[in-house]
Write an enzyme that holds these catalytic residues in place. Structure first.
Site, PDB file in Angstrom:
ATOM      1  N   LEU A 571       0.822  -1.218   0.000  1.00  0.00           N
ATOM      2  CA  LEU A 571       0.000   0.000   0.000  1.00  0.00           C
ATOM      3  C   LEU A 571       0.853   1.264   0.000  1.00  0.00           C
ATOM      4  O   LEU A 571       0.478   2.291  -0.535  1.00  0.00           O
ATOM      5  CB  LEU A 571      -0.888   0.036   1.244  1.00  0.00           C
ATOM      6  CG  LEU A 571      -2.009  -0.996   1.314  1.00  0.00           C
ATOM      7  CD1 LEU A 571      -2.672  -0.966   2.684  1.00  0.00           C
ATOM      8  CD2 LEU A 571      -3.044  -0.726   0.240  1.00  0.00           C
ATOM      9  N   GLY A 577       8.828   1.424   7.605  1.00  0.00           N
ATOM     10  CA  GLY A 577       8.947   0.328   6.655  1.00  0.00           C
ATOM     11  C   GLY A 577       7.726   0.321   5.764  1.00  0.00           C
ATOM     12  O   GLY A 577       7.045   1.346   5.615  1.00  0.00           O
ATOM     13  N   ASP A 721       1.508  16.495  13.791  1.00  0.00           N
ATOM     14  CA  ASP A 721       1.787  16.328  12.365  1.00  0.00           C
ATOM     15  C   ASP A 721       0.485  16.174  11.597  1.00  0.00           C
ATOM     16  O   ASP A 721       0.362  15.314  10.730  1.00  0.00           O
ATOM     17  CB  ASP A 721       2.688  15.096  12.183  1.00  0.00           C
ATOM     18  CG  ASP A 721       3.355  15.091  10.809  1.00  0.00           C
ATOM     19  OD1 ASP A 721       3.233  16.101  10.095  1.00  0.00           O
ATOM     20  OD2 ASP A 721       3.963  14.077  10.461  1.00  0.00           O
TER      21      ASP A 721
END
Ligand code: AMP
Length: 866
Positions: A571, A577, A721
């Site tokens: 995806l 990772g 964020d």
């Protein structure tokens, strides 16, 4: 030395006079004076803690602030470091034994920016620093109800009081809230020096069918047949009524106030008690409070024989005292047993029965000149009296020599008056100095801003004319995947106010200096001085305080059998990772009942699996596990749900719900706006094609993000964020906030580094986040404003795309200076004026306190949809 306040001193004087007038010895009613957390008498080195999550929240900041200052500074434990979060404590060493009657706690508000407090806490204490006892009230309850808000000091009577040198405050948290504490202890010095007493366990009387218990229910030592190594009811400052069936304390059992023994059960005809003291003392007398209700078979002792010990053995010559038995009055009374100025570190007294029962409720000693005892008047119960800010209410009163006492008092008053004069003089002098330095600072700043304003005005004019300047910035974007993250530190140095600090040792203006000079309207929340941190470590430091402590492994986060995951496709790729789409066989058994994910009945269920890359170092691994902890505690329809984990073996994986349409940035990028006159009118659904989206749909997405953020803010969780790239899109335009990487990293007050360097999403960050390192709910609101802008521009451009990274930082400097030169993101074409003016721009207000809350934003957007 901290200078005492004038009012405190005047209270001292009043108290001393009062004490002299009433010949006060120890009186628990009066023994309620701040022991020095607030006043500074307790030194920083005597305040410690199990942990703290950053230097700005270390133990030494855990002092109650009675003056209601800016509410900044508190002890906040790093609960992350303690998986169960139940062992965190703030410890105060009082340096000597104290009688502690009251504790006060306060949260941290930081002028409205913070909202951290301990709703509940426990107390542990120790007299010697090695044996710790958990305090409990007279009914055995250990948990104390603490603060309800971040502002008020909540005082709690300790019933029973504590006699201790060390006290620990231990917040009780369920991890759903930040915990920060400021504390104060109230009481007075325990001059008895009594460390413990050893007595036989009290007996039970049956009086006219009524069970009467004479046990020591608050004894804090070991209890078998004999009670050893503790203190309890004999030293709790509460003594019994004439009628032993009744108690001062409401709701307690008959006989509660007394320790009692039955003559028949002790064949030797006496009760033996051993009293151990902190050191060898010269004992003048002992006071024993006895019941004398002879009509019920209870009488005061007929003889007390006391042995003394300074070394290993008891001395052979005891002191014997026979009080005159009172056969007339049944009133309870103190009996003074003279101890003949004997020297000892332990006293063993045998109290001989004169009737069927002997009941005692209090014992106290006078030694040397430190004459005092628990007070001579029965203790009244009720609300705590107002505290006089003052010192120890204990006094060495020599009632045989009034002249000396008066002489001492006159001398003390003279000294205090002298101190008052010195303090007043110092205050006047300080004010003069402050005024002078402020004038200097103003002058300095004005000169610098004049230079900077010139430099920036050209930039401003180019921006406002939207000339689309291209950057020839030397700034290097280093985030491996995305240019949204930058390293601001070198850029900040180019702002004159900040550059100065690093360039020369002359008068410099650091953010903190500016804040404290009154030029910064916003309260300063972080302790960090970016300039100095940048100098010491070439990275951007985040030591802001508004963070959330989500910690502990959530018991509901279960290990999923790895072999039941079938890989379908990749995806995306993030910092840790790769993220894979997988089929999870039997995942239904792992889902909470409250989970409402479409298709959860399907088996196998489609899930997203984020895997930690194999070459990840220990830090990345810890961070990954911490992100799991954070996510496992978040439960909201607009927050991506963590379903299960695979952490028993490598590679570590977190399994989250699958969001079919990927991240919101990519999703919006591919869409076009369905044009509509008026912009804010709702579009009929059927008119939207595959790649078309209406304004109302966009606002509906923004509402969902506001709702998710509302939930996070209710937990005091600062995301740090927020951006479209960190929101995921499911079916039917469902939006969920994801990616808690930044909150995890920065939460620790640590440096956020990628490839060894600090990177931050500067285009989404508030001015105070960039310049002062403050990350708060209000800075999340700023980022929300930018996210809303992204949504309404369908992510076609990066925010401030016409500005280079350096110019973004320069613009941040303009927000800081607030001279009308700052550049705002422009109004998106489809955005109605009121949404832009009333909502979007309000998110970017300079004063963080004036920005709306997520609750406000959510309500406003919902109304705009109606
Ligand atoms: P992250 O490591 O969280 O930044 O994720 C990297 C990318 O993987 C994101 O930008 C998404 O495109 C994708 N992704 C992450 N989580 C999910 C999810 N739960 N469902 C669908 N796509 C995801």
């Amino acid at each position: 030395m901290k200078v005492m306040k004038v009012e405190q001193i005047s209270h001292h004087v009043v108290f001393i006079l009062l004490a002299a007038a009433v010949q006060c010895q120890v009186n628990p009613e009066m023994c309620r004076y701040p022991l020095g957390m607030t006043g500074g008498q307790i030194q920083d080195e005597d305040i410690s803690a199990s942990s703290h999550w950053s230097e700005s929240t270390a133990a030494r900041f855990g002092r109650v602030d009675l003056d209601n200052g800016d509410g900044d500074g508190a002890w906040c434990p790093d609960i992350m470091s303690e998986p169960d979060g139940l062992t965190e404590y703030l410890q105060v060493d009082l340096r000597s034994l104290h009688f502690i009657t009251l504790v006060g706690t306060q949260g941290r508000h930081a002028d409205g920016m913070g909202n951290e407090f301990a709703q509940r806490y426990r107390i542990k204490y120790s007299r010697d620093g090695s044996n710790w006892v958990g305090w409990h009230d007279r009914k055995g309850r250990q948990v104390i109800e603490g603060n309800r808000n971040a502002y008020d000091v909540v005082l709690k009577d300790l019933e029973p009081p504590i006699i201790a040198r060390y006290v620990r405050f231990m917040p009780v948290t369920d991890h759903s809230m930040i915990v920060c504490m400021r504390v104060e202890l109230y009481g007075c010095q325990w001059l008895d020096g009594l460390m413990s007493y050893t007595i036989p366990e009290g007996h039970q009387m049956i009086y006219r069918g009524l069970d009467v218990y004479f046990n020591d229910s608050v004894y804090d030592g070991a209890s078998a047949e004999r009670l050893t190594k503790g203190l309890g009811q004999l030293t709790d400052g509460t003594w019994g009524l004439d009628d032993f069936l009744h108690s001062h304390i409401y709701g307690m059992w008959p006989g509660y106030d007394y320790l009692g023994w039955n003559n028949k059960s002790l064949p030797k005809g006496y009760v033996e008690m051993i009293f151990e003291f902190d050191r060898v003392r010269n004992f003048t007398s002992m006071k024993v409070h006895c019941n004398n209700m002879f009509s019920r078979g209870v009488r005061m002792f007929r003889q007390a024989t006391c042995y003394f010990r300074s070394g290993p053995d008891w001395e052979s010559d005891p002191v014997t005292f026979r009080p005159e038995l009172d056969r007339i009055s049944q009133g309870a009374r103190f009996i003074t047993v003279p101890l003949g100025d004997r020297t000892a570190s332990a006293i063993k007294c045998r109290f001989h029965f004169s009737d069927g029962w002997m009941l005692l409720s209090e014992v106290a000693f006078q030694s040397g000149s430190a004459v005092y005892n628990t007070s001579l008047t029965p203790r009244k119960h009720g609300r705590p009296t107002n505290l006089l800010p003052g010192e120890d209410p204990f006094h060495k009163v020599d009632d045989s020599n009034t002249r000396i006492l008066i002489g001492c008092l006159v001398a003390i008053i003279a000294i205090l008056l002298a101190i008052i004069v010195i303090i007043l003089w110092r205050q006047v002098w300080q004010k003069m100095l402050e005024k002078a330095s402020r004038r200097l600072l103003d002058h300095e700043l004005t000169a610098r801003l004049a230079v900077q304003t010139q430099a920036f005005s050209s930039l401003h004019s180019s921006l406002t004319s939207d000339s689309g300047s291209t950057s020839n910035s030397t700034y290097e974007s280093i985030f491996p995947l995305c240019s949204d993250y930058q390293e601001p530190s070198r850029l900040i140095r180019k702002l004159p106010e900040f550059a100065q600090s690093t360039e020369h040792l002359g008068p410099s203006i650091s953010p903190r200096a500016l804040a404290s000079s009154g030029l910064d309207g916003a309260p300063h929340y972080a302790e960090a001085d970016i300039i100095s941190l940048q100098e010491s470590a070439d990275c951007y430091s985040i030591t802001a305080v508004n963070m959330n402590l989500f910690s502990g492994t959530d018991s509901s986060m279960r290990e999923f059998p790895r072999h039941k995951l079938a890989f379908k496709e990749k995806l995306g790729e993030g910092q840790f990772g790769e993220v894979h789409l997988c089929e999870a066989e039997g995942m239904q058994d792992f889902l909470d009942e409250d989970l409402s994910i479409e298709g959860t009945n399907e088996s196998p269920l489609l899930v997203a699996v984020k895997t930690l890359r194999e070459d990840a170092n220990k830090n990345a691994r810890n961070d990954f596990l911490k992100e799991i902890r954070i996510m496992s505690r978040l439960r909201d329809p607009n927050i991506v749900r963590l379903l299960a984990v695979c952490v028993d073996t490598d590679p570590l994986c977190m399994i989250t719900e699958y969001m079919e349409n990927g991240d919101l940035n990519q999703f919006l990028c591919m869409l076009r706006l369905k044009e509509a006159a008026g912009g804010d009118k709702a579009e009929p659904e059927e008119e939207e094609g595959e790649s078309m989206v209406s304004y109302s749909k966009l606002i509906a997405m923004a509402v969902q993000i506001a709702s998710g953020m509302k939930y996070l803010s209710s937990l005091n969780f600062v995301h740090r964020d927020l951006a479209t790239r960190n929101c995921l899109v499911g079916k039917n335009y469902t939006i969920k906030i994801a990616d808690f990487g930044m909150s995890r990293n920065l939460y620790r007050g640590d440096y956020y580094r990628i490839q060894g360097r600090a990177v931050l999403p500067i285009r989404w960050m508030s001015w105070e986040s960039i310049l002062l390192g403050k990350f708060t709910m209000a800075s999340d609101v700023w980022a929300y404003g930018v996210t809303l802008w992204e949504i309404l521009t369908l992510c076609k451009k990066q925010p401030y795309s016409q500005l280079s990274d350096e110019q973004v930082i320069e613009n941040t400097g303009e927000f800081f200076r607030d001279q009308g030169k700052q550049v705002y993101l422009p109004k998106p074409l489809c955005c109605p004026d009121r949404v832009y003016n009333d909502l979007m721009l309000s998110c970017w207000r300079r004063n963080a306190k004036q920005r709306p809350s997520f609750q406000d934003i959510h309500t406003q957007l919902m109304e705009s949809l109606a």
